[in-house]
Motif scaffolding. Sequence first.
Motif, PDB file in Angstrom:
ATOM      1  N   GLN A 251      -0.648 -12.155   4.672  1.00  0.00           N
ATOM      2  CA  GLN A 251      -1.255 -13.195   5.512  1.00  0.00           C
ATOM      3  C   GLN A 251      -1.981 -14.262   4.702  1.00  0.00           C
ATOM      4  N   ASN A 252      -2.523 -13.874   3.556  1.00  0.00           N
ATOM      5  CA  ASN A 252      -3.289 -14.824   2.746  1.00  0.00           C
ATOM      6  C   ASN A 252      -2.494 -15.410   1.582  1.00  0.00           C
TER       7      ASN A 252
ATOM      8  N   ASN B 110       7.307  -2.422  12.372  1.00  0.00           N
ATOM      9  CA  ASN B 110       6.202  -3.198  12.951  1.00  0.00           C
ATOM     10  C   ASN B 110       6.622  -4.605  13.364  1.00  0.00           C
TER      11      ASN B 110
ATOM     12  N   SER C  52       6.971  -7.155  11.446  1.00  0.00           N
ATOM     13  CA  SER C  52       6.001  -8.072  10.838  1.00  0.00           C
ATOM     14  C   SER C  52       6.079  -7.996   9.318  1.00  0.00           C
ATOM     15  N   TRP C  53       5.514  -9.031   8.681  1.00  0.00           N
ATOM     16  CA  TRP C  53       5.282  -8.964   7.248  1.00  0.00           C
ATOM     17  C   TRP C  53       4.054  -8.085   7.011  1.00  0.00           C
ATOM     18  N   PRO C  54       3.912  -7.492   5.843  1.00  0.00           N
ATOM     19  CA  PRO C  54       2.706  -6.704   5.560  1.00  0.00           C
ATOM     20  C   PRO C  54       1.442  -7.548   5.757  1.00  0.00           C
ATOM     21  N   LYS C  55       0.363  -6.901   6.166  1.00  0.00           N
ATOM     22  CA  LYS C  55      -0.899  -7.618   6.387  1.00  0.00           C
ATOM     23  C   LYS C  55      -1.351  -8.353   5.132  1.00  0.00           C
ATOM     24  N   SER C  56      -1.031  -7.784   3.973  1.00  0.00           N
ATOM     25  CA  SER C  56      -1.439  -8.406   2.706  1.00  0.00           C
ATOM     26  C   SER C  56      -0.769  -9.754   2.478  1.00  0.00           C
TER      27      SER C  56
ATOM     28  N   SER D  65       0.821  -1.212   0.000  1.00  0.00           N
ATOM     29  CA  SER D  65       0.000   0.000   0.000  1.00  0.00           C
ATOM     30  C   SER D  65       0.856   1.264   0.000  1.00  0.00           C
TER      31      SER D  65
ATOM     32  N   GLU E 243       8.690  -5.473   7.543  1.00  0.00           N
ATOM     33  CA  GLU E 243       8.583  -4.125   8.096  1.00  0.00           C
ATOM     34  C   GLU E 243       9.245  -4.093   9.468  1.00  0.00           C
TER      35      GLU E 243
END
Length: 411
Positions: free
Chosen positions: A177-178, A169, A171-175, A109, A166
């Motif tokens: 997760q799937n 954060n 974490s991996w980007p929220k996108s 994003s 990231e």
Amino acid sequence: MLNNPLVLGIDLGTSGLRIAIINTKKKLLYTSSRSYPKSLEFCEDWINCLRNLIQKIPIDIKERLVSCSVAGTSGTLLACRTNGEPIGQALPYFLTSSLYSNEINKLFSKECAGSSTSGSVGRALKLINLYGTKILLRHQADWVSGWLLNNWEYGEEGNNIRMGWEISNSSWPKSFQNLNWINCLPKIIPSGQLMGNICSKKADELNLPRNIKVIAGTTDSNAGVLATFPKKNDGVTILGSTIVIKKFVDKPLLGKGISNHKILGNWLCGGASNAGAAILLDFFNLEYIDELSKQINPNKYSGINLIPLSKQGERFPIDDPNLQPKLEPRPVSDSLYLHAIFEGLAKIEARGWQKLQELGADLPRQIITIGGGAKNITWKKIREREIGIPIKICNRPPAAGVASIALQTLL
């Protein structure tokens, strides 16, 4: 604790591997290097060079080693099985992936190192398409660390920024997760954290102490920064096969081709061009470069404008996978042509510093330069003319920088 303990830094670059051994005061005691027999893409070259260099370390130094840390080229990606067995060749960091630009754009994003077609996501998608999702995807330093441990579970955070990790954060980007290939990615740990002890079989093979600890390292360019001991107002340029510029900043900078790392508790921002000293060796050998450099007046302009890329595609200071090299016209005079290449490279570096300033970084008061290209005084003077900032040369190898991370186990 062992008396007078030493630590080992392993630095995998574009053209070869270097090791360095330092003491607790960061004094360089031993260093050695070896070029890859084939090229960066062959992981067997990484291991063969490592074996060769470690086996030649004097025994009185080797037996005092207590920890090691690995740095590798940021973005060089290898597919392997869960037992670490490589599948095919590694995809080098300079391989762009414009074919997957739509898929990459959907995952991010905001602009970052991972959102670029020169990032690792495109290479990951290519490997997934080739070998399926029941594989591991590991960057160069992470795979070599795994080889030492006989455990390929982990990845160091800085080496995975170009995959989209990231740091802010953790974490991996929220996108992500799937994604059906999320399990191909490593469990991320920060630089300086203990990964484990060296595998006893590898220790015996390399004639190393069995209790050596493997500490999560960093990228090869960050290792170069650490080797220079920079102050906050210093910039660092690594002149290796490619040009990399880095500077400590107050907060992360956002942009395609820009990486933000957390080093020694501070944000380190920068970018890496595909252009660099490697282009020089496409035309001249080292001895001839030294001879021609003496014939160049660095205070004058060559009058020739070149884009000295070895192949199509650039990632920083502009992100353009279709940018073409411009290596003509070539004058009759070899010294004039070298002069023009030096200028072209210096202009890329100057635009890099301007790019960081546009994104919010202060221009450095001085630039510390490390790497093979740093030794050329003529190039240094041309760079100072183009950039307008004083330049200082550092002769410590980046391997000493990643070795300093291995000292974390003694603190």
